[in-house]
Design a protein around this motif. Sequence first.
Motif: not given
Ligand code: FAD
Length: 326
Positions: A33-34, A99, A111, A210
Amino acid sequence: MMPNFSYLRVNSLEQAVEGLTSPETRVLAGGTDLLGCLRDRIFPADKLVSITRLDKLRGIEETADGGLRIGALTTLTELIDSPKLKERFPGLAQAAGEAASPQLRNQGTIGGNICQKPRCWYYRGEFHCLRKGGTLCYAFGGENQFHAIFGTDNKCCIVHPSDPSPALVAFEATVRVVGPKGTRLVPMEKFHVLPAENVEKETVLEQGEIVTEIVLPKPAAGTRSSYRKVRARRSWDFALAGVALAVAFKGDKVERARVVLSGAAPVPWRVKEVEEIVTGKKLDASTIAKAAAATVKNAQPLEHNAYKIPLFKAVMEEQLTAMAKG
Ligand SMILES: Cc1cc2nc3c(=O)[nH]c(=O)nc-3n(C[C@H](O)[C@H](O)[C@H](O)COP(=O)(O)OP(=O)(O)OC[C@H]3O[C@@H](n4cnc5c(N)ncnc54)[C@H](O)[C@@H]3O)c2cc1C
Ligand code: SF4
């Protein structure tokens, strides 16, 4: 194009907290997401602090009281594949499985999932709306078919995008947070912030904090759970309407119920009216009909999303009927 930022990959939580010095320094987990938000210039970042080397934040363990501790860096795929989760918290395993896409679930962490940014197309586009520090919400008078029907406070009508979050609220999870002032525990139900409280924040996290783990208490005996999501497309898509249930039965009657909606409000939306209607009752057709009606009793649909009212009613009816059958 990606903006310039510095990158710090830390080896300890202390280093991570020390590294998160300014509002434009951000935690990086799986990046699903970020990195998209930064590429699309939705908000700025001058530094990313990667926590991916913190192995203590990975995995699923039993707690002394029979619950589970889920490290913040545990991926959604690991949640889906966990036999302990499937056995004791099936509604959460189902929600993780709903998801995104398999590739995103392999990379995305729990997280990051509960901290992800909203999907409102104005917010994700070039509109300097209220949530970005502007003066106007473009969705109230605009294209609001995927927006909220509860909890908007007439300020911002995003829907909270995570599927696992409502299931975590239903299971009465607690979020452990570490920051410059030490450690604190936040009930999952209070982790997300309504627009009335702060229209520019999605969570209660303060600068430098965090999420380290999520703790699930042991479910009461006789608990059944489920997560049902309705979406516009069969491939990956966010919830138009979703229902997370954690219902404890004693004999054929409901002893305790947690009912939480997704795709409904800026936070996972608990419907206490439904919980009250089903508690102490058999889930027969009459109770289920009353519960379905109560699901949407206080809804305030926008111009283009009134279809969510019959949709939520139908999903609630379907899920409670399925639960009654065991
Ligand atoms: C195309 C697409 C479709 C999606 N569809 C769905 C869906 O249907 N349902 C759903 O639930 N999700 C959906 N998502 C979201 C996806 O599940 C999240 O992007 C993912 O779970 C985020 O995890 P990450 O580790 O990649 O987080 P990151 O991208 O690394 O971080 C996301 C955010 O959380 C913060 N963060 C991360 N970890 C921590 C921590 N431990 N403590 C504090 N802050 C933190 C970051 O600073 C940032 O703001 C979708 C995403 C995309 C791109
Ligand atoms: S719903 Fe919220 S995020 Fe979307 S335009 Fe309105 S203020 Fe911005």
